[in-house]
Write an enzyme that holds these catalytic residues in place. Structure first.
Site, PDB file in Angstrom:
ATOM      1  N   ASP A  17      49.314  71.665  76.272  1.00 38.96           N
ATOM      2  CA  ASP A  17      50.020  71.541  75.245  1.00 38.96           C
ATOM      3  C   ASP A  17      49.469  72.120  73.899  1.00 38.96           C
ATOM      4  O   ASP A  17      48.534  72.547  73.396  1.00 38.96           O
ATOM      5  CB  ASP A  17      49.536  70.053  74.917  1.00 38.96           C
ATOM      6  CG  ASP A  17      49.617  68.998  75.946  1.00 38.96           C
ATOM      7  OD1 ASP A  17      50.025  69.588  77.211  1.00 38.96           O
ATOM      8  OD2 ASP A  17      48.990  67.928  75.789  1.00 38.96           O
ATOM      9  N   GLN A  33      45.934  73.492  74.359  1.00 36.15           N
ATOM     10  CA  GLN A  33      45.007  73.205  75.443  1.00 36.15           C
ATOM     11  C   GLN A  33      45.008  74.374  76.127  1.00 36.15           C
ATOM     12  O   GLN A  33      45.954  75.143  76.624  1.00 36.15           O
ATOM     13  CB  GLN A  33      45.649  72.286  76.217  1.00 36.15           C
ATOM     14  CG  GLN A  33      45.729  70.704  75.692  1.00 36.15           C
ATOM     15  CD  GLN A  33      44.361  70.125  75.632  1.00 36.15           C
ATOM     16  OE1 GLN A  33      43.856  69.565  76.629  1.00 36.15           O
ATOM     17  NE2 GLN A  33      43.680  70.299  74.499  1.00 36.15           N
ATOM     18  N   PHE A  76      40.509  67.109  74.794  1.00 37.48           N
ATOM     19  CA  PHE A  76      42.019  66.814  75.142  1.00 37.48           C
ATOM     20  C   PHE A  76      43.063  67.109  73.526  1.00 37.48           C
ATOM     21  O   PHE A  76      42.508  67.282  72.617  1.00 37.48           O
ATOM     22  CB  PHE A  76      42.282  65.574  75.639  1.00 37.48           C
ATOM     23  CG  PHE A  76      42.083  65.645  77.207  1.00 37.48           C
ATOM     24  CD1 PHE A  76      41.305  66.461  77.979  1.00 37.48           C
ATOM     25  CD2 PHE A  76      42.914  64.618  78.026  1.00 37.48           C
ATOM     26  CE1 PHE A  76      41.338  66.427  79.079  1.00 37.48           C
ATOM     27  CE2 PHE A  76      42.653  64.741  79.401  1.00 37.48           C
ATOM     28  CZ  PHE A  76      41.894  65.380  80.019  1.00 37.48           C
ATOM     29  N   ASP A 153      45.455  61.627  72.785  1.00 35.11           N
ATOM     30  CA  ASP A 153      46.551  62.435  72.019  1.00 35.11           C
ATOM     31  C   ASP A 153      46.769  62.091  70.605  1.00 35.11           C
ATOM     32  O   ASP A 153      48.015  61.471  70.511  1.00 35.11           O
ATOM     33  CB  ASP A 153      47.810  62.691  72.981  1.00 35.11           C
ATOM     34  CG  ASP A 153      47.481  63.205  74.185  1.00 35.11           C
ATOM     35  OD1 ASP A 153      46.537  63.842  74.484  1.00 35.11           O
ATOM     36  OD2 ASP A 153      48.493  62.858  75.108  1.00 35.11           O
TER      37      ASP A 153
END
Ligand code: FRU
Length: 439
Positions: A17, A33, A76, A153
């Site tokens: 991502d 990421q 993340f 996220d």
């Protein structure tokens, strides 16, 4: 460090991502990421690249990496905002409760917990992973509020006096949901509301919510939304929405569409560009890694930056003006031989088609269809074809071809269909009107 043009690629090994996408102090920053050790998903870091124009990207290595007990197994996805001249990065912090003994970069049977954290940088280039991280939302204990494992996220934005945060989550891994938090200072967060929705798949990832021309647009990445036995049944969706800021009440107006009808695109993230346009970038998933001569093996890349627009009650993902400018040089089609980066503009009528080095596009039943089966190698289990919804009798195409990725903008971005490809040939057939090269 090296530079990428148009499509930011893994600088070696693994990318997924886009994260922390922001125009900050005169530059675009794009984090992503990143697993730096092998071309597979693993303990997540945030890689970092900067650009002046959204076209040329300079790699800056790793910005964020695990240092704390709460993020020891992964930094993340998340987002960025500017506050008092400083860059605030928000991310999900992952801690495994049990590691897989054969691969310590994954959790055994999904046994992990997730909290939300932030890190502040004074200049967008220096990140103190030891001193400047702060946990802002602990692991969620109340399952009515959120899931202790799959809540992640953070997308953060400011509206009026408040900062808002959207988080992707799940209810018992049966139904996706989006959670909303609010804050006065961007650091102390309070849970406000949530929306559970069948259209969010089993787990919702990477929610995004923003206004374009006065209308809210929701983007999200539902996991297991449509299962058809093929690899990776996760796709990014988009829909016009209503959002009541007072109570963080979200309502999607209609059946969501797909951000991209090729379905290789995932985890889109948006922010405002230098001129105030809403720009989206997303991860193009690649089923297999590549090793070009003289390069590290790499897997994954970003799509072209796309301008999100709302016109006549519809969402558009348009070619960004900087990309348009880059492909300013029109050439005769015969001169194209061997180029790996070019743009084609044309229109197709019902029954007509194009062959771009083995990649096929054609109009049938008023939809644009694509078939990559001749340029996908021997990979099995992947979706080889794609089609748009009905086009209303008009099919104008703006096609960007880059060795491993073809992006097709249909009718000014009303639909986009993109496919990862391996091994395009030289052939170019069909009613090609305009051919451009970049630079
Ligand atoms: C989406 C995603 C996010 C998560 C990240 C981990 O592709 O699964 O939900 O934060 O990737 O790499």
């Amino acid at each position: 460090m090296k530079e990428d043009v148009l499509h930011l690629r893994a600088p070696g090994n693994w990318i997924n991502d886009p994260n922390g996408f922001i125009y900050y102090r005169g530059k675009y920053h794009l984090f992503y990421q990143y697993f730096p050790y092998a071309p597979v998903w693993g303990t997540m870091h945030w890689g970092h690249a900067v650009s002046e124009d959204l076209v040329h990207w300079r790699h800056l290595g790793v910005a964020l990496f695990p240092t704390k007990a709460y993020d020891q197994n992964g930094v993340f996805s998340g987002s960025a905002l500017e506050k008092d001249g400083r860059l605030y990065l928000y991310y999900s912090a992952v801690r495994y409760l049990e590691t897989d003994g054969e691969n310590i970069h994954t959790a055994y049977q999904d046994r992990y917990e997730t909290s939300q954290a932030m890190v502040v940088s004074g200049d967008g280039f220096h990140f103190d992973n030891w001193k400047d991280k702060k946990k802002i939302i602990p692991v969620i204990a109340d399952k009515e509020v959120g899931d202790r494992t799959h809540t992640r996220d953070p997308k953060v934005w400011k509206e009026g006096e408040y900062y808002y945060m959207a988080l992707g989550s799940t209810y018992e891994e049966r139904e996706g949901r989006v959670l909303f938090y609010r804050s006065k200072d961007g650091e102390e967060w309070e849970y406000v509301n949530q929306l559970r929705d069948k259209r969010f798949g089993k787990i919702l990832e990477c929610p995004d919510l923003f206004r374009v021309n006065g209308t809210y647009v929701f983007l999200g990445s539902p996991m297991y939304a449509k299962e058809d036995g093929l690899q990776y049944p996760h796709h990014a969706i988009c829909g016009l929405a209503k959002f009541d800021e007072e109570v963080c009440g979200l309502h999607l107006h209609e059946e969501p569409g797909l951000v991209d009808y090729g379905r290789d695109l995932y985890a889109p993230q948006t922010n405002i560009d230098r001129e105030g346009r809403r720009v989206m970038i997303a991860w193009m998933r690649m089923p297999k890694a590549l090793a070009r001569e003289g390069e590290l093996v790499w897997n994954g890349m970003m799509c072209l930056p796309r301008v999100v627009d709302v016109a006549d009650g519809q969402i558009y993902f348009r070619v960004h003006p900087e990309v348009d400018r880059y492909f300013g040089k029109e050439i005769p089609k015969e001169r194209l031989r061997g180029d790996v980066l070019f743009r084609l503009r044309t229109s197709l009528k019902e029954g007509e088609g194009l062959d771009i080095g083995g990649y096929r596009l054609w109009v049938e039943d008023d939809s644009l269809n694509a078939d990559r089966s001749k340029v996908f190698g021997s990979l099995s289990g992947y979706r080889l074809t794609g089609s748009t919804p009905k086009l209303g009798g008009r099919c104008e195409l703006d096609i960007f071809v880059d060795g491993n990725l073809i992006e097709v903008f249909v009718n000014g971005g009303r639909y986009v269909l993109s496919h990862v490809v391996y091994g395009l040939g030289d052939k170019l057939e069909g009613p090609l009107e305009h051919v451009y090269v970049g630079g």
